[in-house]
Scaffold this active site. Structure first.
Site, short mmCIF file in Angstrom:
data_model
loop_
_atom_site.label_atom_id
_atom_site.label_comp_id
_atom_site.label_asym_id
_atom_site.label_seq_id
_atom_site.Cartn_x
_atom_site.Cartn_y
_atom_site.Cartn_z
N HIS A 313 0.85 -1.18 0.00
CA HIS A 313 0.00 0.00 0.00
C HIS A 313 0.88 1.22 0.00
CE1 HIS A 313 -3.15 2.83 1.10
NE2 HIS A 313 -3.98 1.90 0.67
N ASP A 371 -7.81 -5.60 0.29
CA ASP A 371 -8.33 -6.35 -0.85
C ASP A 371 -7.99 -7.83 -0.79
OD1 ASP A 371 -9.48 -4.15 -2.08
OD2 ASP A 371 -7.53 -3.50 -2.77
N1 CMC Z 1 4.20 -7.53 -4.92
C1 CMC Z 1 5.54 -7.51 -5.13
N2 CMC Z 1 6.31 -6.41 -5.01
C2 CMC Z 1 5.69 -5.27 -4.67
C3 CMC Z 1 4.30 -5.20 -4.43
C4 CMC Z 1 3.55 -6.40 -4.57
N3 CMC Z 1 2.24 -6.41 -4.36
N4 CMC Z 1 3.95 -3.95 -4.12
C5 CMC Z 1 5.07 -3.23 -4.14
N5 CMC Z 1 6.13 -4.03 -4.47
C6 CMC Z 1 7.55 -3.61 -4.54
C7 CMC Z 1 7.79 -2.78 -5.78
O1 CMC Z 1 8.21 -3.57 -6.87
C8 CMC Z 1 8.86 -1.83 -5.31
O2 CMC Z 1 10.09 -2.53 -5.36
P1 CMC Z 1 11.46 -1.73 -5.65
O3 CMC Z 1 11.62 -0.76 -4.52
O4 CMC Z 1 12.51 -2.80 -5.67
O5 CMC Z 1 11.28 -1.05 -6.98
C9 CMC Z 1 8.53 -1.59 -3.84
O6 CMC Z 1 7.78 -2.74 -3.42
C10 CMC Z 1 7.69 -0.34 -3.60
O7 CMC Z 1 6.53 -0.41 -4.43
P2 CMC Z 1 5.92 0.82 -5.22
O8 CMC Z 1 5.14 0.33 -6.39
O9 CMC Z 1 7.01 1.82 -5.50
O10 CMC Z 1 4.97 1.41 -4.12
P3 CMC Z 1 3.72 2.30 -4.37
O11 CMC Z 1 3.44 2.97 -3.10
O12 CMC Z 1 3.93 3.14 -5.60
O13 CMC Z 1 2.57 1.24 -4.76
C11 CMC Z 1 0.74 -0.25 -4.60
C12 CMC Z 1 1.60 0.80 -3.89
C13 CMC Z 1 -0.50 -0.57 -3.77
C14 CMC Z 1 0.26 0.29 -5.97
C15 CMC Z 1 1.59 -1.53 -4.82
O14 CMC Z 1 1.99 -2.05 -3.55
C16 CMC Z 1 0.86 -2.60 -5.62
O15 CMC Z 1 0.87 -2.55 -6.85
N6 CMC Z 1 0.19 -3.60 -4.92
C17 CMC Z 1 -0.60 -4.60 -5.59
C18 CMC Z 1 -1.95 -4.03 -5.95
C19 CMC Z 1 -2.85 -3.85 -4.74
O16 CMC Z 1 -3.02 -4.75 -3.93
N7 CMC Z 1 -3.46 -2.66 -4.67
C20 CMC Z 1 -4.45 -2.36 -3.62
C21 CMC Z 1 -4.07 -1.21 -2.76
S1 CMC Z 1 -5.11 -1.15 -1.31
C22 CMC Z 1 -6.65 -0.68 -1.88
C23 CMC Z 1 -6.73 0.73 -2.30
O17 CMC Z 1 -6.34 1.62 -1.53
O18 CMC Z 1 -7.20 0.96 -3.42
#
Ligand code: CMC
Length: 436
Positions: A313, A371
């Site tokens: 998240h 989720d």
């Molecule tokens: N599985 C594997 N690796 C992950 C995941 C995951 N679910 N989420 C983040 N990472 C890694 C990502 O690759 C990155 O690695 P690095 O630093 O080596 O590049 C690191 O963790 C940080 O991730 P980010 O994408 O830079 O973080 P963010 O804050 O931009 O993204 C997120 C947050 C929710 C979009 C992301 O965690 C994600 O895509 N999760 C899966 C989708 C999901 O479950 N979304 C629901 C969010 S909760 C409901 C809502 O609020 O809508």
């Protein structure tokens, strides 16, 4: 940038730029990080800030929801989410989010009566549904139908009239379950079921989804309670992508129905509300516990775009308190329905265990989010995966509307207009086609 006298009135932050040192006021919230007011930055320095994804930018002042992602805290108007999920109900939470206080004696009944008597939609709107393909995604239908409300309720589109704003907000909260249920009924080819005023908000929604004219449908109080709790958990989450979309759309003066339709469109994405659908699809794809390591490996690989859906998240960097309540609700629903062995639940529990003990997930603070368990719960209740995000939209409408109302009342708000760091061509002259 350096800050001085942090957490003291009159504190400033100093920024050294090419043109010299500039001071910017520091603003304090009641709790949480302070913010540096850079609204005069461009006027003073001729420079912008660069913050893709707004990870360090507060776009507004708000009194609605507070999240401390590191500590696993989520408060609606100061009340912890687990207390609300346990002791309140969705409509009372809606009242709280909209008005800032829990309803005083008699106020809840008045609010509930108003919402209940706005649940029907204009009969002409029914015809809009038949214009969609049978296999249309319910979120596509929701985007269209909610946007179309502005073509039907002209008497509540003047955003400068507080009374019209109040009517529009109540209409949106009241009609969203009807529209979501109709989107579902349309997708399964069953007749629409009209709302019933003798049922409460959530029981009425389940009735509109699962009743058929041919027989009686009794709403299970346990399932209604679980659904209500799911709605409470999804009601607001401060300035997330869809809420920011609603605020941005509304900053131009667009009508509330159009703004909420914009929020629905944003919520649909798999990184946001679409994750509940994606999480369940992922559990299905994994299928059995023995395949989990393979998927965890994929999620950790830099060369593979695969992510564990339902993990991570932007703000919550601890076990999300909503995920905890959701996990418990999931077990209650499965017990009520007598589902003892759900292979997807086995995969989910084991995946959670492996991920929570894996160095990669620990280091990146990737915990199960709301989720992760909501999909299993909703599937058990009888909803197809395509409806999951529509249910999220239904609940989040309350937060969107509360944030929209707050924004309109905030004199500091102006049209949202981010700037950019331009890296394209500088001036060049047009070349006629014959000379290219
Ligand atoms: N599985 C594997 N690796 C992950 C995941 C995951 N679910 N989420 C983040 N990472 C890694 C990502 O690759 C990155 O690695 P690095 O630093 O080596 O590049 C690191 O963790 C940080 O991730 P980010 O994408 O830079 O973080 P963010 O804050 O931009 O993204 C997120 C947050 C929710 C979009 C992301 O965690 C994600 O895509 N999760 C899966 C989708 C999901 O479950 N979304 C629901 C969010 S909760 C409901 C809502 O609020 O809508």
């Amino acid at each position: 940038m350096s800050t001085d006298k942090n957490k003291q009135p009159g504190a400033t932050a100093k920024l050294d730029t090419l043109g010299g040192t500039h001071s910017f006021p520091i603003m304090e919230g009641t709790v949480g990080p302070s913010v540096i007011d850079i609204s005069k930055l461009y006027a003073q320095t001729g420079q912008f800030t660069y913050d893709p994804g707004f990870t360090s930018t507060a776009s507004c002042e708000s009194k609605i929801t507070y999240i401390d992602g590191d500590e696993g805290v989520l408060l609606y108007r100061g009340y912890p989410i687990d207390q609300l999920a346990e002791q309140s109900n969705f409509l009372e939470v809606a009242y709280l989010l909209l008005n800032g206080e829990l309803p005083a004696k008699g106020k809840f009944e008045e609010f509930e009566h108003a919402i209940t008597h706005h649940t029907m939609i204009h009969e002409q709107l029914r015809h809009l549904f038949s214009g969609f393909r049978r296999d249309a995604h319910p979120m596509a239908v929701m985007c269209g139908v909610v946007g179309a409300l502005s073509a039907f309720y002209h008497d509540s589109t003047d955003i400068n009239d507080p009374y019209q704003r109040m009517v529009a907000s109540r209409r949106l909260i009241a009609k969203m379950p009807t529209i979501a249920a109709m989107a579902y009924k349309y997708s399964v080819g069953q007749p629409f079921v009209y709302p019933r005023n003798d049922l409460d908000y959530t029981a009425n929604f389940l009735h509109m989804c699962f009743a058929v004219p041919a027989g009686e449908y009794k709403v299970s109080p346990t399932l209604a309670r679980a659904m209500d709790r799911i709605f409470i958990l999804h009601a607001d989450h401060e300035q997330n992508a869809s809420t920011s979309t609603v605020r941005l759309a509304s900053s131009s003066g667009a009508n509330p129905f159009a703004c909420i339709a914009a929020g629905i469109a944003c919520l649909w994405g798999p990184a946001h509300g679409g994750a509940n659908e994606a999480a369940l699809n992922m559990l299905r794809e994994i299928g059995t516990v023995d395949r989990i390591p393979e998927y965890v490996k994929k999620a950790k690989s830099k060369d593979d775009p695969f992510r564990l859906m339902g993990f991570g998240h932007r703000v919550s960097k601890n076990y999300d308190p909503r995920a905890r309540v959701m996990q418990q609700t999931c077990h209650e629903v499965l017990a009520e329905l007598g589902i003892k062995d759900d292979p997807l639940l086995d995969v989910a529990i084991e995946l959670e265990r492996i991920a929570l003990s894996d160095e990669y997930f620990i280091e990146k603070k990737l915990y199960p989010n709301i989720d992760f368990y909501s999909g299993i719960t909703l599937k058990a209740m009888g909803f197809p995966t395509t409806m999951f995000t529509a249910l999220f939209a239904l609940a989040r409408t309350v937060g969107w509307v509360a944030q929209w109302m707050e924004m309109i009342d905030d004199p500091a708000q102006r049209i949202g207009r981010p700037r950019q760091l331009y890296t394209g061509y500088t001036h060049r002259d047009y070349v006629p086609a014959a000379k290219r």
